[in-house]
Design a protein around this motif. Structure first.
Motif, PDB file in Angstrom:
ATOM      1  N   ALA A 244     -10.257 -38.709  -4.785  1.00 19.62           N
ATOM      2  CA  ALA A 244     -11.109 -39.604  -3.987  1.00 19.62           C
ATOM      3  C   ALA A 244     -12.240 -40.194  -4.831  1.00 19.62           C
ATOM      4  O   ALA A 244     -12.567 -41.381  -4.703  1.00 19.62           O
TER       5      ALA A 244
ATOM      6  N   ARG B  94      -4.263 -54.815  -3.669  1.00 20.09           N
ATOM      7  CA  ARG B  94      -5.168 -54.133  -2.728  1.00 20.09           C
ATOM      8  C   ARG B  94      -6.618 -54.293  -3.171  1.00 20.09           C
ATOM      9  O   ARG B  94      -7.523 -54.490  -2.363  1.00 20.09           O
TER      10      ARG B  94
ATOM     11  N   PRO C  25       0.782 -56.122   0.551  1.00 14.71           N
ATOM     12  CA  PRO C  25       0.753 -54.710   0.139  1.00 14.71           C
ATOM     13  C   PRO C  25       0.464 -53.777   1.309  1.00 14.71           C
ATOM     14  O   PRO C  25       0.651 -52.570   1.212  1.00 14.71           O
ATOM     15  N   LEU C  26      -0.014 -54.354   2.421  1.00 16.28           N
ATOM     16  CA  LEU C  26      -0.313 -53.504   3.580  1.00 16.28           C
ATOM     17  C   LEU C  26       0.968 -53.015   4.258  1.00 16.28           C
ATOM     18  O   LEU C  26       0.936 -52.165   5.131  1.00 16.28           O
TER      19      LEU C  26
ATOM     20  N   MET D 182     -12.860 -48.651  -7.229  1.00 16.63           N
ATOM     21  CA  MET D 182     -13.171 -49.725  -6.286  1.00 16.63           C
ATOM     22  C   MET D 182     -14.541 -50.334  -6.610  1.00 16.63           C
ATOM     23  O   MET D 182     -14.709 -51.555  -6.603  1.00 16.63           O
TER      24      MET D 182
ATOM     25  N   LEU E 297      -8.239 -57.640  -2.379  1.00 15.27           N
ATOM     26  CA  LEU E 297      -8.390 -57.956  -0.945  1.00 15.27           C
ATOM     27  C   LEU E 297      -9.808 -57.715  -0.434  1.00 15.27           C
ATOM     28  O   LEU E 297     -10.181 -58.220   0.628  1.00 15.27           O
ATOM     29  N   MET E 298     -10.595 -56.967  -1.188  1.00 17.61           N
ATOM     30  CA  MET E 298     -11.999 -56.772  -0.846  1.00 17.61           C
ATOM     31  C   MET E 298     -12.731 -58.115  -0.733  1.00 17.61           C
ATOM     32  O   MET E 298     -13.713 -58.254  -0.026  1.00 17.61           O
TER      33      MET E 298
ATOM     34  N   MET F 257     -18.616 -52.606   0.244  1.00 17.84           N
ATOM     35  CA  MET F 257     -18.698 -51.564  -0.789  1.00 17.84           C
ATOM     36  C   MET F 257     -19.723 -50.485  -0.453  1.00 17.84           C
ATOM     37  O   MET F 257     -19.649 -49.378  -0.964  1.00 17.84           O
TER      38      MET F 257
ATOM     39  N   LYS G 297      -5.079 -37.559  -4.405  1.00 19.25           N
ATOM     40  CA  LYS G 297      -4.767 -38.310  -3.177  1.00 19.25           C
ATOM     41  C   LYS G 297      -3.634 -39.305  -3.406  1.00 19.25           C
ATOM     42  O   LYS G 297      -2.873 -39.597  -2.490  1.00 19.25           O
TER      43      LYS G 297
ATOM     44  N   ILE H 131      -6.640 -49.426   1.873  1.00 14.93           N
ATOM     45  CA  ILE H 131      -6.030 -50.254   2.921  1.00 14.93           C
ATOM     46  C   ILE H 131      -6.668 -49.943   4.271  1.00 14.93           C
ATOM     47  O   ILE H 131      -7.044 -50.844   5.026  1.00 14.93           O
TER      48      ILE H 131
ATOM     49  N   LEU I  63     -10.040 -51.544   4.562  1.00 15.58           N
ATOM     50  CA  LEU I  63      -9.999 -52.988   4.847  1.00 15.58           C
ATOM     51  C   LEU I  63      -9.623 -53.263   6.297  1.00 15.58           C
ATOM     52  O   LEU I  63     -10.190 -54.154   6.944  1.00 15.58           O
TER      53      LEU I  63
ATOM     54  N   LYS J 264     -12.873 -44.124  -5.638  1.00 14.16           N
ATOM     55  CA  LYS J 264     -14.146 -44.757  -5.280  1.00 14.16           C
ATOM     56  C   LYS J 264     -14.741 -45.485  -6.493  1.00 14.16           C
ATOM     57  O   LYS J 264     -15.206 -46.625  -6.397  1.00 14.16           O
TER      58      LYS J 264
ATOM     59  N   SER K  97       3.175 -51.307   2.846  1.00 13.47           N
ATOM     60  CA  SER K  97       3.527 -49.986   2.309  1.00 13.47           C
ATOM     61  C   SER K  97       2.317 -49.071   2.293  1.00 13.47           C
ATOM     62  O   SER K  97       1.268 -49.445   1.802  1.00 13.47           O
ATOM     63  N   ARG K  98       2.474 -47.850   2.834  1.00 13.02           N
ATOM     64  CA  ARG K  98       1.374 -46.880   2.787  1.00 13.02           C
ATOM     65  C   ARG K  98       1.816 -45.604   2.077  1.00 13.02           C
ATOM     66  O   ARG K  98       1.368 -44.527   2.384  1.00 13.02           O
TER      67      ARG K  98
END
Lengths: 375, 81
Positions: free
Chosen positions: A107, A155, A139-140, A114, A158-159, B64, A88, B41, B44, A111, A142-143
């Motif tokens: 993915a 990123r 950072p948002l 994170m 940011l959680m 999470m 991804k 992103i 969020l 996961k 740029s995707r």
């Protein structure tokens, strides 16, 4: 503790609550699962491991016997353990030398990254989200499928944020600090006493914010629950002869927060998701999901506690690429095992710096000896 | 108190708007990684929209735990109860 049979369940365990004895068997079992998977699914890794006679039909080796990939290998070889259409994102290391590592993320790996990074970070920041003042670009904006290590780190953090202010713009003149905005927001939070987090790359945070405040003799008295999180290492600041001690002192002086609220994050692109944190001047603690080995610069044998050498990290986390045992070109030393002053279990270590080219015999040699040919 | 139907509809509307997919393609088991733009992103941004719309605050473990649309539904339902 109930039986843990999968790496994904293992990564859901708390990162610092399991003592070394209980961790040892569990971690070894997870490493062997991960090793067997990558051995069977990444032909280059299999070749590398066969040359070192560590194959899944044999009993699991002790941790120091696991083959390790020198970190530079990800700059020259495309290493993937899943079908390519599952990838991804491509994660790229920051390049000081021109060559970049490229890590292929699916993915499941994303996961796991994170999960691990948020559990480890929560052990230092807590589970609640708070306003973040970020000494970097948004950072948002740029995707792209290609994510830089710096953007990925921002990123990830940011959680823990429920709102953000960004103070750096990347212009044709280079990075520029929005000084007025920074002063305005620091004043807002000084008055509100709200618990916030100030985040930035070590060099940018210091050179664009702390140094500016110090030179202008501007001080704040932020809430003593305010945290400063910095990431990216000391190399650039050491060149400017800024010691860790003076870095902490200047943050305490300009922002009015205790040194122990300054959190230094260490991690590297090739094992993104794992972060090694220390507060103030304490050593870093290895979380449950990883283990550290220090290797002699010349012989590459593992060395005893207290001796400096190259840092190797083992972790069962990566799924889409075989980065489960990586020898970095960072130099460190194990301080001790056991709990830290906040009660966190895990090996304690410190980063000393980056290996000089003359010290790091290993990386180039291991690669040419073990991979056979370059892809 | 929001009804279960309205909660369900609003969550699906927000997910549809965030990830630009028809509501018919959203299922209870859809989750991060299933759509190209449901990355860290996107996740969020979705969290922020849900918080704003339902006037709730998620903790880090809440965020999470959002492995599927159903997880999101269950958490918001619990927070609004």
């Amino acid at each position: 503790m109930k039986s843990i049979n999968s790496i994904d369940n293992f990564l859901r365990l708390p990162p610092f609550e399991i003592d070394e004895n209980r961790k040892s068997n569990l971690f070894s079992a997870m490493m062997w699962k991960a090793y067997t998977f990558h051995y069977n699914n990444c032909p280059e890794f299999q070749l590398y491991c066969q040359k070192q006679h560590i194959t899944p039909d044999k009993p699991a080796p002790a941790l120091p016997q696991y083959p390790y990939l020198p970190v530079n290998i990800f700059k020259k070889h495309k290493l993937i353990s899943v079908p390519e259409n599952k990838i991804k994102n491509l994660l790229s290391s920051s390049a000081t030398s021109g060559n970049v590592s490229t890590i292929y993320i699916d993915a499941l790996t994303a996961k796991r990254q994170m999960l691990a990074s948020s559990s480890i970070t929560a052990a230092y920041l807590g589970n609640h989200r708070r306003p973040f003042l970020i000494l970097d670009e948004d950072p948002l904006l740029s995707r792209s499928k290609n994510i830089s290590a710096r953007s990925a780190a921002t990123r990830g953090i940011l959680m823990f944020s429920d709102s953000e202010d960004y103070f750096i713009k990347n212009t044709t003149r280079g990075l520029v600090l929005d000084k007025n905005k920074l002063l305005r927001q620091l004043e807002v939070y000084e008055n509100s006493r709200e618990e916030i987090c100030i985040f930035g790359f070590t060099y940018i945070l210091y050179n664009y914010a702390i140094k500016f405040l110090k030179e202008k003799n501007i001080t704040f008295n932020l809430s003593d629950k305010t945290k400063v999180v910095h990431i990216g290492g000391w190399k650039k600041l050491e060149r400017e002869q800024i010691s860790r001690k003076s870095f902490l002192n200047e943050i305490e002086m300009t922002l009015g927060i205790p040194k122990n609220n300054v959190l230094d994050f260490y991690g590297f692109t090739e094992q993104m998701g794992l972060v090694y944190i220390n507060s103030g001047d304490s050593p870093k603690t290895v979380p449950l999901y990883a283990e550290i080995i220090i290797r002699d610069f010349q012989t590459l044998e593992s060395v005893e506690e207290g001796k400096a050498g190259l840092i190797q990290i083992l972790t069962p986390l990566p799924y889409s690429y075989p980065g489960i045992s990586v020898l970095t070109d960072d130099v460190g030393r194990i301080i001790r095992e056991g709990k830290d002053r906040e009660g966190r279990w895990g090996t304690k270590f410190e980063i000393i710096g980056r290996a000089k080219k003359s010290e790091a015999r290993g990386c180039g040699d291991i690669m040419s000896e073990s991979m056979g040919k370059e892809s | 108190m929001i009804s279960e139907d309205k909660l369900h509809k609003d969550i699906y509307d927000i997910i549809s708007g965030q990830f630009l997919i028809p509501k018919e393609n959203i299922t209870a088991v859809l989750g991060p990684g299933d759509l190209d733009n449901w990355d860290s992103i996107g996740h969020l941004q979705l969290v922020r929209k849900l918080e704003q719309h339902f006037n709730v605050s998620f903790t880090v473990p809440d965020v999470m735990s959002f492995d599927t649309v159903k997880d999101i539904y269950d958490t918001i339902k619990k927070l609004l109860a």
